[in-house]
Scaffold this active site. Structure first.
Site, PDB file in Angstrom:
ATOM      1  N   THR A 194       0.814  -1.216   0.000  1.00 58.23           N
ATOM      2  CA  THR A 194       0.000   0.000   0.000  1.00 58.23           C
ATOM      3  C   THR A 194       0.847   1.264   0.000  1.00 58.23           C
ATOM      4  OG1 THR A 194      -0.261   0.056   2.418  1.00 58.23           O
ATOM      5  CG2 THR A 194      -1.846  -1.239   1.162  1.00 58.23           C
ATOM      6  N   LEU A 240      -2.570   4.833  -0.079  1.00 58.13           N
ATOM      7  CA  LEU A 240      -3.986   4.466  -0.112  1.00 58.13           C
ATOM      8  C   LEU A 240      -4.072   2.961   0.147  1.00 58.13           C
ATOM      9  CD1 LEU A 240      -6.743   5.778  -0.574  1.00 58.13           C
ATOM     10  CD2 LEU A 240      -6.555   5.128  -2.974  1.00 58.13           C
ATOM     11  N   HIS A 241      -4.502   2.591   1.344  1.00 55.86           N
ATOM     12  CA  HIS A 241      -4.380   1.205   1.791  1.00 55.86           C
ATOM     13  C   HIS A 241      -5.523   0.306   1.301  1.00 55.86           C
ATOM     14  CE1 HIS A 241      -1.214   2.680   4.432  1.00 55.86           C
ATOM     15  NE2 HIS A 241      -2.055   3.581   4.914  1.00 55.86           N
ATOM     16  N   ASP A 242      -6.718   0.518   1.835  1.00 52.44           N
ATOM     17  CA  ASP A 242      -7.800  -0.450   1.662  1.00 52.44           C
ATOM     18  C   ASP A 242      -8.279  -0.652   0.227  1.00 52.44           C
ATOM     19  OD1 ASP A 242      -7.742  -0.953   4.376  1.00 52.44           O
ATOM     20  OD2 ASP A 242      -9.293   0.511   4.842  1.00 52.44           O
ATOM     21  N   CYS A 244      -6.643  -1.183  -2.219  1.00 54.36           N
ATOM     22  CA  CYS A 244      -5.808  -2.208  -2.844  1.00 54.36           C
ATOM     23  C   CYS A 244      -6.476  -3.574  -2.798  1.00 54.36           C
ATOM     24  CB  CYS A 244      -4.450  -2.270  -2.160  1.00 54.36           C
ATOM     25  SG  CYS A 244      -3.393  -0.834  -2.453  1.00 54.36           S
TER      26      CYS A 244
END
Length: 311
Positions: A194, A240-242, A244
Site C-alpha cells: 500500500t 492508499l491502503h484499503d 488495494c
C-alpha cells in the site's frame, strides 16, 4: 463470467470509504451481499454510520450494513482519529445517513451467509479482524463457505502504529491470530504494497475532474488524508491502503505476490501485532497465505478513476 459473491468487513475510515466506492461501482464483477463494520479507525457507531453514508453517496441503498464488535477480543480499543479525523470521514463532508442500519449483528450475518451460501463467498477485510474471528470461534463450520479472505493488514517491513506493527493487526492481534491460524485461503496486502500506491496531486485531480458528486467527495476525503503517513514514512504522497484489496479482486494482474508462512505476534510487548512472513516455507512450516509484494499504482488509480466515474 458471473460476479464474485463478496462481503466487505471494514472500519470506515477514509481509505475504507474509497474501497467501498470502488466495490459499489463494480457491481458487474462483485456481488456485494453486505457490509459489516467493526471498531477500528473510529468507534463502532461511527464506522456503521460511515458505511451507510458511502452507500448513500453511491446510490446503492440495496447493500445492507451490519454493525459488529465494538472492541477487540482481549485488549482495549485503539483508534486512529489522528489519521481519519474525529468522525472518520472529516467534518461535514457527507450528510447523516438515512439508510437504515440492519438489526442483525454482523457476526450473526457472517455466520448465516457463510453457512447457507450455495457458492463460497470472498471476504474482503479492511479493518481489525474481530468480527471474522468471533464468527470462526462461534461457528468453525463457516470456513467451508469462505472462498478466500483478502485482507489489508500487516507488513513485511516497518509498521505504521508501532515500529513493528501495522494498525489493523495491532488493534486486535488475537483476532488476527485466530483468522491466520484457521487454515483459510488467505491473501495479505500489507504496508509494503500500500505504500507503493500514492495519491499524487495528478491522481487526486483526475478524481476531482470527474465532475460528479462521487468524484468530488472522493477527492475531498483524500485531500487532507495521509499527511502524517507521509511525514512518518518519508513518502512523496499519501498512501492508499484499503482500495488495494478491492483492486486485487478486480485486477489481480496489477499485483505480484508469492506463498509464505504467515504468523502474528500476540505475546510480546515491543512487537505486539507484528506479522512475521517466512518467504521460504517448508514441509514442516508450509505456506498458509499469499503475501502480495508489489502493485502497479498507475493501473490501480486508472481503475479507481474509471470505476468511480460510473457512480
Amino acid at each position: 463470467m458471473s460476479s464474485r459473491p463478496l462481503i466487505i468487513d471494514c472500519d470506515p475510515g477514509v481509505d475504507d470509504a474509497i474501497a467501498l466506492l470502488l466495490a459499489l461501482a463494480s457491481a458487474d464483477e462483485l456481488d456485494l451481499f453486505g457490509i459489516t463494520t467493526v471498531a477500528g479507525n473510529v468507534p463502532l457507531a461511527l464506522t456503521a454510520a460511515n458505511a451507510r453514508r458511502i452507500c448513500q453517496l453511491a446510490q446503492r441503498p440495496d447493500v445492507p450494513v451490519y454493525a459488529g464488535c465494538p472492541r477487540p477480543l482481549l485488549r482495549s480499543l485503539v483508534t486512529a482519529e489522528d489519521i481519519h479525523g474525529s468522525t472518520g470521514l472529516g467534518p461535514g463532508l457527507l450528510p447523516e445517513p438515512t439508510l437504515p442500519l440492519q438489526t442483525q449483528h454482523a457476526v450473526a450475518f457472517l455466520i448465516e451467509q457463510l453457512t447457507t451460501a450455495s457458492t463460497p463467498i470472498t471476504l474482503a477485510t479492511l479493518g481489525p479482524l474481530t468480527n471474522l474471528a468471533v464468527a470462526l470461534i462461534q461457528c468453525p463450520e463457516i470456513a467451508q463457505g469462505i472462498e478466500r479472505v483478502v485482507m489489508m493488514g500487516g507488513a513485511l517491513g516497518p509498521g505504521n502504529i508501532t515500529p513493528a506493527a501495522e494498525f489493523n493487526i495491532y488493534v486486535d492481534p488475537h483476532a488476527a491470530k485466530v483468522v491466520i491460524d484457521a487454515g483459510l485461503p488467505l491473501t495479505m496486502l500489507g504496508l509494503d504494497v500500500t505504500h507503493q500506491v500514492l495519491t499524487t496531486p495528478d491522481r487526486l485531480a483526475a478524481l476531482e475532474h470527474l465532475g460528479t458528486p462521487v468524484g468530488t467527495a472522493a477527492a475531498a476525503l483524500l485531500r487532507p488524508y495521509g499527511q502524517i503517513d507521509c511525514d512518518r514514512h518519508n513518502l512523496v504522497a499519501p498512501p492508499l491502503h484499503d482500495p488495494c484489496v478491492i483492486a486485487y479482486l478486480l485486477r489481480p494482474d496489477l499485483f505480484t505476490g508469492r506463498p509464505m508462512r504467515l504468523a502474528v505476534e500476540t505475546e510480546g510487548t515491543l512487537c505486539l501485532g507484528r506479522t512475521v512472513a517466512n518467504a521460504f516455507p517448508s514441509p514442516t512450516t508450509p505456506a498458509n497465505a499469499t503475501v502480495v509484494e508489489t502493485a502497479d499504482a498507475e493501473g490501480l488509480y486508472a481503475l479507481l478513476t474509471e470505476r468511480l466515474g460510473k457512480l
